[in-house]
Design a protein around this motif. Structure first.
Motif, PDB file in Angstrom:
ATOM      1  N   SER A  13      -6.825  -3.199  30.322  1.00  0.00           N
ATOM      2  CA  SER A  13      -6.324  -1.930  29.947  1.00  0.00           C
ATOM      3  C   SER A  13      -5.628  -1.349  31.125  1.00  0.00           C
TER       4      SER A  13
ATOM      5  N   ASP B  61     -12.153   1.751  23.017  1.00  0.00           N
ATOM      6  CA  ASP B  61     -13.083   0.672  23.164  1.00  0.00           C
ATOM      7  C   ASP B  61     -12.248  -0.672  22.617  1.00  0.00           C
TER       8      ASP B  61
ATOM      9  N   GLN C 150     -15.039  -0.824  40.109  1.00  0.00           N
ATOM     10  CA  GLN C 150     -15.447  -0.333  38.646  1.00  0.00           C
ATOM     11  C   GLN C 150     -15.246  -1.361  37.642  1.00  0.00           C
ATOM     12  N   SER C 151     -15.761  -1.015  36.306  1.00  0.00           N
ATOM     13  CA  SER C 151     -15.580  -1.843  35.169  1.00  0.00           C
ATOM     14  C   SER C 151     -15.909  -3.494  35.161  1.00  0.00           C
TER      15      SER C 151
ATOM     16  N   ARG D  73     -19.181  -4.341  29.777  1.00  0.00           N
ATOM     17  CA  ARG D  73     -18.587  -3.364  31.116  1.00  0.00           C
ATOM     18  C   ARG D  73     -19.450  -2.212  31.540  1.00  0.00           C
TER      19      ARG D  73
ATOM     20  N   TRP E 121     -13.623  -7.287  38.084  1.00  0.00           N
ATOM     21  CA  TRP E 121     -13.715  -5.937  38.088  1.00  0.00           C
ATOM     22  C   TRP E 121     -12.519  -5.390  38.839  1.00  0.00           C
ATOM     23  N   SER E 122     -12.299  -4.040  38.764  1.00  0.00           N
ATOM     24  CA  SER E 122     -11.361  -3.448  39.364  1.00  0.00           C
ATOM     25  C   SER E 122     -11.505  -2.786  40.523  1.00  0.00           C
TER      26      SER E 122
ATOM     27  N   VAL F 258     -20.331   1.220  32.867  1.00  0.00           N
ATOM     28  CA  VAL F 258     -19.799   2.546  32.772  1.00  0.00           C
ATOM     29  C   VAL F 258     -19.698   3.113  34.069  1.00  0.00           C
TER      30      VAL F 258
ATOM     31  N   VAL G 105     -11.121  -5.457  30.670  1.00  0.00           N
ATOM     32  CA  VAL G 105     -11.941  -5.127  29.297  1.00  0.00           C
ATOM     33  C   VAL G 105     -12.799  -6.145  28.655  1.00  0.00           C
TER      34      VAL G 105
ATOM     35  N   SER H  70      -7.942  -1.954  34.462  1.00  0.00           N
ATOM     36  CA  SER H  70      -9.183  -2.229  34.387  1.00  0.00           C
ATOM     37  C   SER H  70      -9.326  -3.574  33.396  1.00  0.00           C
TER      38      SER H  70
END
Length: 656
Positions: A214, A248, A153-154, A4, A166-167, A6, A202, A200
C-alpha cells in the motif's frame, strides 16, 4: 489471512463558594515550576490530596485487546498490569492471563509467527515512535529483527513463517523501504522495494512470490501495488485517473484476487474483489451508505468477516465468500468492535469489544453454530458499572446547514444547568465512537458535567465528501462547527452556556486553541493536549517521514497562498484574542506535534498576562502512555475543570 501489526500564570487559588464559574486571575504572578520524576509542572497548583483517590477510582480500569492466535489455540492479548500495556497469553476462555513481556515502555502491537507459539512485537523508547521489532517466545528473551535507529511498522509473515516483511523509514527521510528479513537469521535483511511516500506491506501470497503493498497519500487517496518478489517488478493494482482510498486488503489464497475496501464510485468504503491480472472490480456488498472496515479473510479463503461503521457503532458480519451466503451474525451490544481474526482452522472469529460500560475484552464467535464466548473479563476499577452512562447520539446544524453528529454523555440526574465539556478528536482523519472512556464517566459522575463529543466536518465515517469539507483553505469551517455547537448548547435547558470547556488532542488541540480565539467570551476554559499552534512551524518541524502526508491534509506551507491562510488561522497569531484560562499538556519526545508547538503557545498567551498551566512529560511522546503520567494528567485536568466550573477543588473540604 496473515495479520499485520497495528494497531506562566497560575490560576487563582481562591474558589468562589457559589455555583457560578470560577473567577480566574488574569494578571501574571511569577510562574512556579516544579519537577516530579519525569513530569514538569509549570504554573500548576499543587493537587489537593483528597482529589487523587477520587479520580483513581476510575484510573484503574483496564482493557484487553486481541493480538493474535497461537498455534496451540491460545491467544495473545495486550493488557496493562502495572505501568504500561504488555503482552499476555490466555490459554482458554476465562483462563489466567500469563504475562510474557515486562518492559517499562508499552508494547506497540504483536503478531504470531504462523504455525508456532513464537511472536514478534514492536516497542519504542519515550514515545519517540522509532519502533523496533523483536522476536520472542513464551519463555522470554528477545532478538532484534530491525535495524537500530530506524522506524519500523506494518509487520507480516509469509505463510511458512520463514520470512518477515515490514516497512522502514530513516530519520528525516520521506523515502520508505519494504524490508524482507530471515526469521531464523534476524540479522539478514534485504530491501525489496523503495519508494517516495508512505509504503507498507499488506499481505503476501501463499506461495511467497507476490507481495501486496500500500502507498498511503492521504485519507482520501491511496494505492495498492503488487510486487513480484522473484523479479522485483512492481505495478499498481488498479491505476486510475481519479483518487481512490483503499482500506483493509488481503490476497486470496490462490493469489488471483484481492479482497479490499474501496471508495471508488461511492461516497463510502465498499467491500470489493479485485482481479490481480487486470484490476477489474466485483462488488461483494451493496453500497450501504456506511463504511465497511476491519476486513478479515480466513486462511483457506472461504470465510469473510467485516464490520460496518453505522454512525460510529460497529456491526460485525460474517459470510461464506465462495457461496456468497451470510452466516450467523453476532449480535453485539452498543459499542465498538475491532481486531477481527479467524483462528487458523477458520472455525472461530476473535474480536475485541468495547462498550460505554465495559473497558474492552476479547470475545470469540462460533462461525458455524453461532454463539459468543468471552475470553477475558477486564476490571473497570472500584466503580459500580451501573453508574456508567451510555451516550445519546444527537445532531446539530452548523452555520451552512450541515448536520453534525455528536455523542452526548449526561449525568442521570441534572440539578439545574450542568457544566459542559466538549471533547474534540484528533486527526482530523478520525472519528469519535462510543467505546469505553473512563475519563468521560468520571467527569459525568464526579463533576456533574455533560460531555459532548462531536464529529465535526473532516471526520471519517460519514463519507468522503464529509472528510473533504475542511481541507486546505476550508480549515476554519470546522472551527465554525464548534461555534454552532455552542449555539446549540445555549438552547438546551439543562446545559450551562456560561460553563463550557473545550478539550482536545493533536488536531483536536488545534481546534480548541482556534475555538479559544474565535469564541473567547463563550468559553470558561481550554485544554490543549499535544496540539498544533502554528501550521507553518508544525509542518516545518514534524518528523520528515510524515511531513508530506500532513501537507496533503492541511495544505503546503511552501505555497504562498496557503501560507497566507495559515498565517490568518494559526492560533499562535491570534493569542491576543484568547482570554479563557488555558491548560497545555505535552510530551517532550513527540515526533508528530513537536514540543515547540506547545511551548510557543504557552509563552505567547502568558505574554498577554493570561493564565496558563503547562504539564510536560519528559518520557512521553504524542500522548501519555505510562499510567503514572496519565494519572497525573487526569489530576491536573480535573483540578483545572473544578476551578473554571466553580466547583470545590478539595472534595474532602467541600471548598477551598
Amino acid at each position: 489471512m496473515i495479520r499485520r501489526t497495528v494497531r506562566p500564570l497560575a490560576l487563582a487559588a481562591v474558589l468562589l463558594a457559589t455555583t457560578a464559574p470560577m473567577a480566574i486571575a488574569q494578571t501574571a504572578e511569577a510562574p512556579q515550576r516544579r519537577e516530579v520524576g519525569a513530569l514538569v509542572y509549570d504554573g500548576v497548583p499543587a493537587i489537593p490530596a483528597s482529589l487523587r483517590p477520587q479520580i483513581q477510582r476510575y484510573r484503574n480500569a483496564r482493557g484487553a485487546g486481541f493480538q493474535d492466535w497461537m498455534a496451540d489455540g491460545s491467544i495473545l492479548i495486550s493488557t496493562r498490569f502495572g505501568e504500561t500495556s504488555q503482552l499476555h497469553r490466555v490459554a482458554a476462555p476465562g483462563a489466567d492471563r500469563r504475562q510474557l513481556t515486562f518492559f517499562g515502555e508499552p508494547i506497540g502491537g504483536a503478531t504470531v509467527i504462523p504455525g508456532t507459539n513464537r511472536y514478534a512485537y514492536s516497542r519504542d523508547a519515550g514515545g519517540a515512535e522509532y519502533f523496533q521489532i523483536y522476536l520472542a517466545d513464551e519463555h522470554g528473551g528477545e532478538i532484534a529483527l530491525t535495524e537500530a535507529g530506524t522506524r519500523n511498522q506494518s509487520l507480516l509473515f509469509s505463510r511458512d513463517g520463514k520470512t518477515a516483511f515490514w516497512s522502514q523509514v530513516r530519520p528525516g527521510q520521506s523515502v520508505y523501504e519494504i524490508i524482507a528479513g530471515d526469521v531464523e537469521r534476524p540479522g539478514e535483511r534485504r530491501v525489496v522495494h523503495r519508494g517516495e511516500g508512505s509504503w507498507s506491506p499488506v499481505d503476501v501470497s501463499a506461495d511467497g512470490r507476490t507481495l501486496l503493498m500500500s502507498k498511503y497519500i492521504s485519507v482520501q487517496e491511496s494505492e495498492l501495488w503488487v510486487l513480484d518478489l522473484t523479479t522485483g517488478q512492481a505495478r499498481e493494482l488498479r491505476p486510475t485517473d481519479g483518487k481512490i482510498s483503499w482500506g483493509d486488503a488481503s490476497l486470496t489464497p490462490d493469489g488471483r484476487s484481492v479482497i479490499a475496501t474501496s471508495d471508488e464510485g461511492s461516497d463510502f468504503s465498499r467491500l470489493v474483489q479485485v482481479s490481480v491480472a487486470d484490476g477489474s472490480v466485483t462488488p461483494l456488498v451493496d453500497d450501504l451508505n456506511w463504511d465497511v472496515e476491519g476486513v478479515e479473510l480466513s486462511d483457506d479463503g472461504r470465510l469473510l468477516a467485516y464490520t460496518v461503521n453505522e454512525d460510529g457503532y460497529a456491526k460485525v458480519h460474517v459470510r461464506d465468500l465462495r457461496t456468497r451466503r451470510a452466516l450467523p451474525q453476532p449480535e453485539l451490544p452498543v459499542g465498538t468492535a475491532g481486531g477481527l481474526e479467524f483462528s487458523p482452522d477458520g472455525r472461530t472469529l476473535a474480536l475485541t469489544l468495547s462498550t460505554p460500560s465495559s473497558s474492552g475484552d476479547v470475545w470469540t464467535w462460533d462461525v458455524e453454530n453461532g454463539g459468543l464466548t468471552r475470553w477475558t473479563e477486564s476490571e473497570v476499577g472500584p466503580v459500580d458499572p451501573s453508574t456508567f452512562v451510555t451516550p445519546e447520539l444527537v445532531r446539530f446544524d452548523s452555520f451552512d446547514g450541515l448536520s453534525v453528529p455528536a455523542f452526548v454523555y449526561k449525568p442521570r440526574e441534572v440539578d439545574g444547568r450542568a457544566p459542559v465539556i466538549i471533547d474534540i478528536h484528533g486527526g482530523p482523519e478520525g472519528q469519535s465512537r462510543p467505546g469505553f472512556n473512563p475519563g468521560y464517566q468520571q467527569w459525568v459522575n464526579d463533576l456533574g458535567a455533560v460531555v459532548i463529543v462531536p464529529n465535526v466536518r473532516g471526520s471519517t465515517g460519514y463519507g468522503k465528501a464529509y472528510v473533504a469539507m475542511d481541507n486546505g483553505p476550508l480549515r476554519q469551517n470546522s472551527v465554525k462547527d464548534i461555534g454552532a455547537l455552542l449555539d446549540w448548547i445555549a438552547t438546551q435547558p439543562d446545559l450551562d452556556p456560561s460553563r463550557v470547556v473545550v478539550h482536545g488532542g493533536s488536531y483536536g488541540g488545534f481546534m480548541v486553541l482556534a475555538s479559544s480565539a474565535a469564541y473567547p467570551d463563550r468559553l470558561a476554559g481550554v485544554v490543549d493536549i499535544v496540539g498544533i499552534s502554528n501550521f507553518v512551524t508544525f509542518l516545518q518541524n514534524t518528523e520528515g517521514y510524515r511531513r508530506d502526508l500532513r501537507r496533503a491534509e492541511y495544505g503546503d506551507e511552501r505555497d504562498p497562498e496557503m501560507r497566507a491562510i495559515f498565517d490568518q488561522i494559526s492560533p499562535l497569531n491570534l493569542t491576543d484574542r484568547m482570554t479563557a484560562p488555558l491548560l497545555v499538556i505535552q510530551g517532550a519526545n513527540d515526533p508528530r506535534v513537536p514540543r515547540s508547538e506547545a511551548e510557543q503557545i504557552v509563552s505567547a498567551v502568558r505574554g498577554h498576562d493570561r493564565p496558563v498551566w503547562y504539564l510536560l512529560a519528559m518520557d512521553e511522546g504524542h500522548g501519555f502512555r505510562k499510567k503514572s503520567n496519565s494519572d497525573a494528567q487526569a489530576e491536573v485536568t480535573n483540578l483545572f475543570l473544578r476551578q473554571v466550573f466553580g466547583l470545590p477543588t478539595d472534595p474532602a473540604a467541600g471548598s477551598q
